[in-house]
Design an enzyme around this catalytic site. Structure first.
Site, PDB file in Angstrom:
ATOM      1  N   LYS A 168       0.852  -1.192   0.000  1.00 50.72           N
ATOM      2  CA  LYS A 168       0.000   0.000   0.000  1.00 50.72           C
ATOM      3  C   LYS A 168       0.886   1.239   0.000  1.00 50.72           C
ATOM      4  CE  LYS A 168       0.760   1.282   4.517  1.00 50.72           C
ATOM      5  NZ  LYS A 168       1.550   2.499   4.913  1.00 50.72           N
ATOM      6  N   GLY A 196       3.498  -1.421   4.174  1.00 53.23           N
ATOM      7  CA  GLY A 196       2.501  -2.291   4.790  1.00 53.23           C
ATOM      8  C   GLY A 196       2.769  -3.768   4.730  1.00 53.23           C
ATOM      9  N   SER A 222       1.532  -5.882   7.888  1.00 51.54           N
ATOM     10  CA  SER A 222       0.079  -5.753   8.028  1.00 51.54           C
ATOM     11  C   SER A 222      -0.645  -6.455   6.888  1.00 51.54           C
ATOM     12  CB  SER A 222      -0.318  -4.272   8.056  1.00 51.54           C
ATOM     13  OG  SER A 222       0.218  -3.618   9.185  1.00 51.54           O
ATOM     14  N   ASP A 246      -2.917  -0.855  10.529  1.00 48.81           N
ATOM     15  CA  ASP A 246      -3.064  -0.908   9.069  1.00 48.81           C
ATOM     16  C   ASP A 246      -3.721  -2.191   8.575  1.00 48.81           C
ATOM     17  OD1 ASP A 246      -1.838   1.531   8.980  1.00 48.81           O
ATOM     18  OD2 ASP A 246       0.026   0.830   8.068  1.00 48.81           O
TER      19      ASP A 246
END
Length: 285
Positions: A15, A104, A107, A140
């Site tokens: 992301k 990210g 996550s 996240d």
């Protein structure tokens, strides 16, 4: 061991934070944020194979990360505990997303694990329930569970779907791992940005309040920002270390990449408002 299901391989996408404003510090030590998340068509790949003995085993080793501390394992165990599922899982990951890069990776891996096991274990959990569990693993994780670009508030868990433009991005990866805790504890960090109250978020709100602190502390990140900034608006994602810029076509992003990746590691990827993980899962239905 009896294999009760075929293997399933799923993407675990990166992301970007297209902007990141820090509104203040909360009493619990976390910070109130406003940010826009968008996905990239660039991912780790995680392979799952169901076990019938309840054992959760991540076969891929991570330097400096004990097996049971890995977010993938923690996600699997939490889902197993809370669902009461007696099945186990073997997991392998092809890791290409950098750790400490602000895109990210951890996550996303946790979210892919939750969604993948919900599918393989046939739990029937809905997105809300999975996102709530995901939040206990990291701020996240919910956006990866939900799989749509979003304007995020709170610590990043209050999500409103948005549809920003989907350009091609060049992402530069300085070879440093930035500590999120270190950046958020820096006394010079801006913590009083005015909240954006207009919806949809007006264009031009691309500032990342973490950028000045990261650039001051990490010369390699500052260098990447300076180099990419000669060709497009160079931004920091999250607390870094990755730096990115948008281009209207893959050809233009590739052209700049060829100039910069002789001295810097980087990659070109398409922005996407729907996660490639969710596109894959939809194809399985």
């Amino acid at each position: 061991m009896i294999m009760t299901a075929p293997r399933l391989t799923l993407p675990s996408p990166a992301k970007l934070n297209l902007m990141l404003h820090i509104l203040g510090r909360r009493e619990d030590g976390y910070h109130e944020l406003q940010t826009i998340f968008q996905f990239l068509d660039y991912s780790d790949e995680i392979t799952f194979a169901v076990r019938d003995d309840g054992v959760i085993h991540l076969h891929t080793e991570f330097d400096g990360v004990p097996h049971d501390s890995n977010l993938i394992v923690r996600a699997a165990k939490k889902l197993q505990e809370q669902s009461g599922c007696s099945l186990g899982i073997d997991i392998w990951i092809d890791k290409i997303l950098p750790m400490g890069g602000g895109i990210g990776g951890g996550s996303s891996n946790a979210a892919t694990t939750l969604l993948g096991l919900n599918h393989l274990w046939q739990l029937g959990w809905d997105e809300d329930r999975l996102a709530t569990l995901g939040l206990t693993l990291g701020a996240d994780v919910p956006v990866f569970v939900r799989g749509h670009a979003a304007f995020a508030e709170g610590v990043g868990e209050k999500l409103t779907p948005v549809d920003p433009e989907e350009p091609w991005y060049l992402v530069l990866v300085p070879q440093v791992s930035v500590s999120t805790a270190e950046i958020f504890s820096d006394p010079l960090l801006t913590r009083n940005s005015s909240p954006i109250k207009v919806r949809p978020v007006p264009k031009g709100n691309s500032r990342n309040d973490c950028l000045p602190v990261v650039a001051r502390r990490y010369p390699d990140v500052r260098n990447a920002l300076d180099l990419l900034g000669k060709f497009t608006e160079a931004k920091l994602t999250g607390t870094g270390s990755c730096v990115f810029g948008g281009f209207p076509s893959k050809a233009e992003a590739d052209k700049v990449s060829a100039l910069l990746t002789e001295t810097l590691t980087g990659f070109v990827a398409k922005g996407s408002n729907v996660s490639m993980l969710h596109r894959k899962l939809q194809s399985l239905l």
